[in-house]
Design a protein around this motif. Structure first.
Motif, PDB file in Angstrom:
ATOM      1  N   PRO A 137      48.398  23.207  73.650  1.00 42.84           N
ATOM      2  CA  PRO A 137      48.951  22.824  71.817  1.00 42.84           C
ATOM      3  C   PRO A 137      47.622  21.781  72.223  1.00 42.84           C
ATOM      4  CG  PRO A 137      49.837  21.611  74.364  1.00 42.84           C
ATOM      5  CD  PRO A 137      48.886  22.494  74.994  1.00 42.84           C
ATOM      6  N   ASN A 138      46.953  22.075  71.177  1.00 41.01           N
ATOM      7  CA  ASN A 138      45.316  21.445  70.508  1.00 41.01           C
ATOM      8  C   ASN A 138      45.541  21.312  69.283  1.00 41.01           C
ATOM      9  OD1 ASN A 138      44.353  22.222  73.909  1.00 41.01           O
ATOM     10  ND2 ASN A 138      45.497  20.422  73.546  1.00 41.01           N
ATOM     11  N   LEU A 139      46.365  21.242  68.062  1.00 37.37           N
ATOM     12  CA  LEU A 139      45.893  21.579  67.254  1.00 37.37           C
ATOM     13  C   LEU A 139      44.782  20.332  66.041  1.00 37.37           C
ATOM     14  CD1 LEU A 139      49.587  21.430  66.081  1.00 37.37           C
ATOM     15  CD2 LEU A 139      48.441  22.828  65.218  1.00 37.37           C
ATOM     16  N   ALA A 140      44.161  21.337  66.118  1.00 43.14           N
ATOM     17  CA  ALA A 140      42.306  19.883  66.052  1.00 43.14           C
ATOM     18  C   ALA A 140      42.526  18.933  65.684  1.00 43.14           C
ATOM     19  CB  ALA A 140      41.257  21.152  65.245  1.00 43.14           C
ATOM     20  N   ARG A 141      43.219  19.256  64.152  1.00 42.74           N
ATOM     21  CA  ARG A 141      43.356  17.624  63.293  1.00 42.74           C
ATOM     22  C   ARG A 141      43.704  16.262  64.436  1.00 42.74           C
ATOM     23  NH1 ARG A 141      42.129  15.205  58.661  1.00 42.74           N
ATOM     24  NH2 ARG A 141      40.770  16.506  58.679  1.00 42.74           N
ATOM     25  N   GLU A 142      45.049  17.153  65.138  1.00 37.39           N
ATOM     26  CA  GLU A 142      45.554  15.573  65.734  1.00 37.39           C
ATOM     27  C   GLU A 142      44.480  15.304  66.851  1.00 37.39           C
ATOM     28  OE1 GLU A 142      48.703  17.180  67.008  1.00 37.39           O
ATOM     29  OE2 GLU A 142      49.895  17.379  65.106  1.00 37.39           O
ATOM     30  N   ILE A 143      44.055  16.419  67.474  1.00 41.07           N
ATOM     31  CA  ILE A 143      42.999  15.753  68.722  1.00 41.07           C
ATOM     32  C   ILE A 143      41.796  14.790  67.757  1.00 41.07           C
ATOM     33  CG2 ILE A 143      41.822  16.922  70.654  1.00 41.07           C
ATOM     34  CD1 ILE A 143      44.151  17.907  70.902  1.00 41.07           C
ATOM     35  N   ALA A 144      41.333  16.236  67.003  1.00 40.09           N
ATOM     36  CA  ALA A 144      39.939  14.617  66.612  1.00 40.09           C
ATOM     37  C   ALA A 144      40.603  13.322  66.517  1.00 40.09           C
ATOM     38  CB  ALA A 144      39.923  15.527  65.338  1.00 40.09           C
ATOM     39  N   ALA A 145      42.098  13.193  65.290  1.00 38.42           N
ATOM     40  CA  ALA A 145      42.578  11.936  65.314  1.00 38.42           C
ATOM     41  C   ALA A 145      43.014  11.033  66.601  1.00 38.42           C
ATOM     42  CB  ALA A 145      43.827  12.321  64.348  1.00 38.42           C
ATOM     43  N   GLY A 146      42.485  11.008  67.744  1.00 39.76           N
ATOM     44  CA  GLY A 146      42.540  11.150  68.344  1.00 39.76           C
ATOM     45  C   GLY A 146      44.214  10.549  69.578  1.00 39.76           C
TER      46      GLY A 146
END
Ligand SMILES: NC(=O)C1=CN([C@@H]2O[C@H](COP(=O)(O)OP(=O)(O)OC[C@H]3O[C@@H](n4cnc5c(N)ncnc54)[C@H](O)[C@@H]3O)[C@@H](O)[C@H]2O)C=CC1
Ligand SMILES: O=C(CO)COP(=O)(O)O
Length: 332
Positions: A137-146
């Motif tokens: 579960p790795n939605l890019a924007r959430e991961i990029a926001a830490g």
């Protein structure tokens, strides 16, 4: 220290390169367009895919794949599934002989019906033990926001899996290892198709009971296919199955869910494509390849069939709902 090349500077390639850099790995990205490479290296931004996110100054990018691949012991493949074979053809001669090849793509190749790890081994000649998959579960924007999240790194070679785990573990990103490459790939490809179905349902105004029903019956389809292909069903009960289904089927950040929502709301395939801002919604092509793969193993996947009928054979979403609800009743 590991040296990684991240090939593909879209939303997930960029977010995952940030994770690697935050974990202390030396990373060089390859971007197709020189202006994307320049924005990453010089401005520490990728406004084309992750507007508003500041990237680590240590993160470098180039539009020359040979420079990115030079000396890389980890090669991260972050282009859409249907373009992986062609891109790999251009990259193979520059890939270091004993490097680990990590696929981020979530799809099944059209025509060949191959999983991405199979495509990678076939094109590069790499032994399957050198090929790994990352899915969860790795939605890019959430991961990029830490924002904290976990993922699965699947590789049949446990030493390589642990090396990859070390290369990308940070205070916000927690990778688990798993030897089940097939399960992770089936989970990643199928959840995009199910997210399209959830989006279609929300687009015609249906609520949470319907969403939960699609997620749960989608999981049943995914497990049936996975088991037929040799996956461990426990993998699909984990992050790469249930975890990714829940995130993708529930979030407006998902391109697949957004695409489906536009179709459900009466939009055309073209307007749905625009709604995802030119980014890939893998399920649109994979619904057809997953359907064919299932048919070749005598596996029933009615939701996947319905998504295929809406996306490629002109069926309306209400008619697809009617088709699904009209099926004969049976035990769970
Ligand atoms: N965005 C996300 O939240 C996540 C995406 N993924 C998966 O990662 C893979 C890559 O996805 P994203 O980075 O999100 O895609 P994207 O659409 O944001 O970017 C695709 C990247 O691949 C490049 N590319 C190279 N050759 C291409 C070609 N022939 N056609 C299209 N693009 C080409 C593009 O220039 C671009 O840099 C997909 O399989 C996706 O399902 C997996 C987890 C999270
Ligand atoms: O794979 C993803 C989250 O894990 C991203 O999903 P979408 O491609 O639908 O945005």
């Amino acid at each position: 220290m590991s040296k990684a090349a991240v090939l593909g500077a879209g939303s997930w390639g960029t977010a995952f390169a940030k994770v690697l850099a935050d974990a202390g790995t030396d990373v060089t990205m390859w971007a197709r367009r020189p202006e994307v490479a320049e924005a990453i290296s010089v401005d520490h931004q990728n406004p084309f895919y992750l507007e508003g996110i500041t990237l680590p100054p240590s993160l470098k990018a180039t539009s020359d794949h040979r420079l990115a691949l030079e000396g890389a012991d980890i090669v991260v493949l972050a282009v859409p599934s249907q373009s992986l074979r062609e891109n790999l053809g251009a990259w193979t001669s520059s890939i270091e002989p004993d490097s680990t090849l990590l696929s981020l793509a979530k799809g099944i190749e059209s025509g060949t019906l191959m999983r991405m790890s199979q495509v990678i081994s076939q094109v590069t000649g790499a032994d399957p033990s050198r090929v790994a998959v990352l899915s969860g579960p790795n939605l890019a924007r959430e991961i990029a926001a830490g924002q904290p999240a976990a993922t699965v790194i699947a590789c049949t070679d446990s030493v390589r899996a642990v090396d990859l785990q070390k290369a990308c573990a940070t205070g916000y990103f927690r990778p688990y290892t798993n030897p089940d490459v097939i399960g992770c790939e089936v989970g990643g490809a199928c959840k995009n198709v199910i997210a399209l179905a959830c989006g279609m349902a929300s687009g015609i105004g249906l609520g949470e009971n319907t969403n939960a029903t699609i997620i749960t019956r989608g999981l049943a389809e995914m497990i049936r296919l996975g088991v037929a292909l040799g996956a461990n069903p426990a993998t699909l009960a984990g992050l790469a199955g249930v975890g990714d289904l829940v995130a993708t089927c529930s979030s407006p950040l998902s391109r697949n869910r957004t695409f489906g929502h536009h179709l459900g709301a009466g939009g055309s395939m073209e307007s749905a494509q625009q709604a995802t801002k030119g980014q890939v919604a893998e399920g649109v092509k994979s619904c057809t390849s997953v359907r064919a793969l299932a048919a070749s193993h005598d596996v029933e996947m009615p939701l996947t069939e319905a998504v295929h009928l809406v996306c490629h054979e002109g069926m309306s979403v209400p008619d697809a709902v009617g088709l699904l609800l009209g099926r004969r009743t049976k035990p769970e």
